[in-house]
Design an enzyme around this catalytic site. Structure first.
Site, short mmCIF file in Angstrom:
data_model
loop_
_atom_site.label_atom_id
_atom_site.label_comp_id
_atom_site.label_asym_id
_atom_site.label_seq_id
_atom_site.Cartn_x
_atom_site.Cartn_y
_atom_site.Cartn_z
N HIS A 115 0.84 -1.21 0.00
CA HIS A 115 0.00 0.00 0.00
C HIS A 115 0.87 1.25 0.00
O HIS A 115 2.00 1.23 0.53
CB HIS A 115 -0.86 0.05 1.27
CG HIS A 115 -1.94 -0.96 1.35
ND1 HIS A 115 -2.14 -1.74 2.48
CD2 HIS A 115 -2.92 -1.31 0.48
CE1 HIS A 115 -3.19 -2.53 2.28
NE2 HIS A 115 -3.67 -2.30 1.08
N CYS A 175 -2.86 1.22 9.65
CA CYS A 175 -3.89 0.27 9.22
C CYS A 175 -4.77 -0.23 10.36
O CYS A 175 -5.83 -0.78 10.12
CB CYS A 175 -3.30 -0.92 8.47
SG CYS A 175 -1.66 -1.35 8.91
C1 CIR Z 1 -3.58 -7.58 3.90
O1 CIR Z 1 -2.75 -8.16 3.20
O2 CIR Z 1 -4.57 -7.05 3.42
C2 CIR Z 1 -3.35 -7.50 5.38
N1 CIR Z 1 -2.72 -8.68 5.83
C3 CIR Z 1 -2.52 -6.29 5.74
C4 CIR Z 1 -3.25 -5.01 5.51
C5 CIR Z 1 -2.49 -3.83 5.97
N2 CIR Z 1 -3.26 -2.65 5.79
C6 CIR Z 1 -2.74 -1.43 5.67
O3 CIR Z 1 -1.54 -1.26 5.65
N3 CIR Z 1 -3.60 -0.44 5.51
#
Ligand code: CIR
Length: 248
Positions: free
Chosen positions: A157, A241
């Site tokens: 991201h 996140c």
């Molecule tokens: C994913 O791969 O979607 C989750 N394991 C990690 C998401 C992390 N989100 C973020 O950095 N906004």
């Protein structure tokens, strides 16, 4: 200000990850780090609500990806990973007091790709966020400018490599992305995973594992609250996140 969090499920070790971690996720430690994150947000003056976890949704603690909020409007996203789409319902209920907009197929976007600086959204063109997602963001917030940002290979991201400092400046890891016209506080390449922080006013929650970045944030004028992030990192997560920050 308020922060919306979502608890860590027992199923967290099954969260999505680009590669298997060097050591398995420890759920008890992940929860202790989540509590430390909550405490740091509260120490910065935020009122925190923690939504219950859903065991069927191993990634549910990464609530940032499920909505983009600005002013009184919340855009409920359609997450890039199909396995995460069930996470949005709880966010929608929690944000019911706002004007809700909903992203529809084929648009996909993860909140982690959206960095707001004033009235500009910088948006990562990642594997999770498609052109229709960018268009849906622009339509939901017509008073904002949407600026697409190319991501280096392997970056999940946009906010893996940068985050807003809230005063127009952005914390940005060296040699990652270009953010034209933005005043930047640079994170050295050796600590590039440290550029994801949550700032409110002159305070910031920052990852405890990166001493140079803690120091440079202090020099940039912030009172820093270090929080450990080892367990969320094993599932490709970081600090932003784990929350949706709401004004007012
Ligand atoms: C994913 O791969 O979607 C989750 N394991 C990690 C998401 C992390 N989100 C973020 O950095 N906004």
């Amino acid at each position: 200000m308020r922060a919306l969090l979502r608890a860590i499920p027992d199923s967290f070790p099954r969260a999505l990850a680009a590669k298997a971690p060097a050591s398995p996720i420890e759920v008890a430690l992940a929860r202790a780090q989540h509590r430390a994150y909550r405490a740091a947000l509260e120490a910065m003056g935020l009122a925190v609500t923690v939504l219950p976890a859903d065991e069927a949704l191993p990634d549910c603690c990464f609530i940032e990806d499920t909505a983009v909020v600005a002013g009184g409007v919340a855009l409920l996203t359609r997450t890039g990973a199909p396995s995460r789409r069930g996470e949005t319902a709880a966010t929608a209920s929690a944000l019911a007091g706002l004007e809700l907009r909903k992203m529809e197929s084929p648009a996909t976007l993860d909140g982690g790709d959206v960095m707001r600086v004033g009235k500009t959204f910088f948006v990562g063109r990642s594997a999770r966020t498609n052109p229709e997602g960018l268009a849906a963001l622009g339509a939901a917030f017509p008073d904002h400018r949407v600026v697409p940002v190319e991501l280096p290979p392997g970056v999940l991201h946009l906010k893996c490599v940068c985050s807003p400092l809230g005063d127009g400046r952005v914390l940005l890891a060296e040699r990652t992305v270009a953010l034209p016209g933005v005043e930047t506080v640079w994170v050295p390449w050796e600590e590039r995973d440290a550029a994801n922080v949550v700032s409110v006013g002159t305070q910031a929650v920052a990852p405890a594992e990166f001493p140079r970045t803690l120091e440079l944030l202090a020099r940039a004028g912030f009172r820093v609250h270090p929080v450990p992030t080892t367990e969320v990192r094993k599932a490709d997560g970081a600090l932003t996140c784990q929350s949706i920050i709401l004004e007012g």
